[in-house]
Design an enzyme around this catalytic site. Structure first.
Site, PDB file in Angstrom:
ATOM      1  N   CYS A  54       0.865  -1.185   0.000  1.00  0.00           N
ATOM      2  CA  CYS A  54       0.000   0.000   0.000  1.00  0.00           C
ATOM      3  C   CYS A  54       0.897   1.230   0.000  1.00  0.00           C
ATOM      4  CB  CYS A  54      -0.992  -0.019   1.157  1.00  0.00           C
ATOM      5  SG  CYS A  54      -0.258   0.050   2.808  1.00  0.00           S
TER       6      CYS A  54
ATOM      7  N   CYS B 278      -1.391   1.001   7.426  1.00  0.00           N
ATOM      8  CA  CYS B 278      -2.829   0.749   7.602  1.00  0.00           C
ATOM      9  C   CYS B 278      -3.305  -0.515   6.881  1.00  0.00           C
ATOM     10  CB  CYS B 278      -3.649   1.945   7.121  1.00  0.00           C
ATOM     11  SG  CYS B 278      -3.322   3.464   8.026  1.00  0.00           S
ATOM     12  N   ARG B 279      -3.300  -0.498   5.531  1.00  0.00           N
ATOM     13  CA  ARG B 279      -3.928  -1.581   4.784  1.00  0.00           C
ATOM     14  C   ARG B 279      -3.047  -2.805   4.605  1.00  0.00           C
ATOM     15  NH1 ARG B 279      -5.184   2.148  -0.242  1.00  0.00           N
ATOM     16  NH2 ARG B 279      -3.281   3.061   0.598  1.00  0.00           N
ATOM     17  N   SER B 280      -1.837  -2.633   4.061  1.00  0.00           N
ATOM     18  CA  SER B 280      -1.014  -3.821   3.767  1.00  0.00           C
ATOM     19  C   SER B 280      -0.609  -4.597   5.029  1.00  0.00           C
ATOM     20  CB  SER B 280       0.198  -3.489   2.884  1.00  0.00           C
ATOM     21  OG  SER B 280       1.038  -2.535   3.469  1.00  0.00           O
TER      22      SER B 280
ATOM     23  N   ASP C 285      -8.021   3.927   1.162  1.00  0.00           N
ATOM     24  CA  ASP C 285      -7.087   4.321   2.211  1.00  0.00           C
ATOM     25  C   ASP C 285      -7.880   4.839   3.425  1.00  0.00           C
ATOM     26  OD1 ASP C 285      -5.143   5.385   3.769  1.00  0.00           O
ATOM     27  OD2 ASP C 285      -4.198   6.561   2.177  1.00  0.00           O
TER      28      ASP C 285
ATOM     29  N   ASN D  34       2.294   1.520   4.266  1.00  0.00           N
ATOM     30  CA  ASN D  34       2.610   0.261   4.968  1.00  0.00           C
ATOM     31  C   ASN D  34       2.364   0.370   6.472  1.00  0.00           C
ATOM     32  OD1 ASN D  34       5.474  -1.910   5.642  1.00  0.00           O
ATOM     33  ND2 ASN D  34       3.388  -2.517   5.196  1.00  0.00           N
TER      34      ASN D  34
HETATM   35  P1  4NP Z   1      -1.771   2.904   4.090  1.00  0.00           P
HETATM   36  O1  4NP Z   1      -2.346   4.287   4.647  1.00  0.00           O
HETATM   37  O2  4NP Z   1      -1.249   3.199   2.690  1.00  0.00           O
HETATM   38  O3  4NP Z   1      -2.947   2.004   4.067  1.00  0.00           O
HETATM   39  O4  4NP Z   1      -0.684   2.487   5.039  1.00  0.00           O
HETATM   40  C1  4NP Z   1      -1.554   5.439   4.726  1.00  0.00           C
HETATM   41  C2  4NP Z   1      -0.767   5.654   5.817  1.00  0.00           C
HETATM   42  C3  4NP Z   1      -0.004   6.810   5.911  1.00  0.00           C
HETATM   43  C4  4NP Z   1      -0.038   7.740   4.898  1.00  0.00           C
HETATM   44  C5  4NP Z   1      -0.836   7.520   3.796  1.00  0.00           C
HETATM   45  C6  4NP Z   1      -1.601   6.373   3.702  1.00  0.00           C
HETATM   46  N1  4NP Z   1       0.734   8.938   4.984  1.00  0.00           N
HETATM   47  O5  4NP Z   1       0.576   9.793   4.108  1.00  0.00           O
HETATM   48  O6  4NP Z   1       1.518   9.069   5.928  1.00  0.00           O
END
Ligand code: 4NP
Length: 147
Positions: A7, A12-14, A117, A10
């Site tokens: 994702c 939240c989702r993955s 997201d 790294n």
């Molecule tokens: P993820 O979510 O891609 O599911 O881990 C996010 C976590 C942090 C950020 C963006 C998306 N960020 O911009 O810090």
């Protein structure tokens, strides 16, 4: 079989896809290796987001031992399947491929659509968890005869 979940952050989702599939693999006694990575570099070395940790905990999956890392071009060689949560992750990963090498391993995690997201919306973590869990179960069925 080696599967990498990707994702953006790294955190939240993955990490959820990584933890859920890892648990299913253990239950089925499959000799698979699961990992996750982000296309971004903001959270390297951090644990998953506390909201992902909490929703996973609610369903009995412990992801607290995971540590954020960034996708690396060597991952193209290491993994059999590189599954991305959305279109941006997909194009970001594909743009790192050297020629056609490895591109055939990269595809969206969901069969139809993307995993949104949840970073800016606390209420999205549970729907995202359930969406990911459902697809992980399908992946076990689809690829489960390949140890
Ligand atoms: P993820 O979510 O891609 O599911 O881990 C996010 C976590 C942090 C950020 C963006 C998306 N960020 O911009 O810090």
């Amino acid at each position: 079989m080696k599967i990498l979940m990707v994702c953006l952050g790294n955190i939240c989702r993955s990490p959820l896809a990584h933890g859920i599939l890892e648990r299913l693999v253990k239950e089925k006694n499959l000799n698979w290796e699961i990992d996750s990575a982000g296309t971004g570099n903001w959270h390297i070395g951090e644990k998953p987001d506390r909201r992902s940790i909490a929703v996973a905990q609610k369903y009995g999956v412990d992801i607290t031992n995971q540590s954020c890392r960034q996708f690396d071009i060597t991952d193209f060689e290491k993994y059999d399947h590189i599954l991305t949560m959305d279109q941006n992750n997909l194009s970001d990963v594909i743009s790192l491929a050297n020629g056609d090498d490895g591109v055939e391993k990269v595809r969206l995690f969901l069969k139809n659509g993307i995993v949104p997201d949840p970073y800016h919306d606390d209420n999205q973590f549970e729907p995202v968890y359930l969406m990911i869990e459902k697809r992980c179960k399908e992946i076990i069925t689809e690829l489960g005869s390949n140890r």
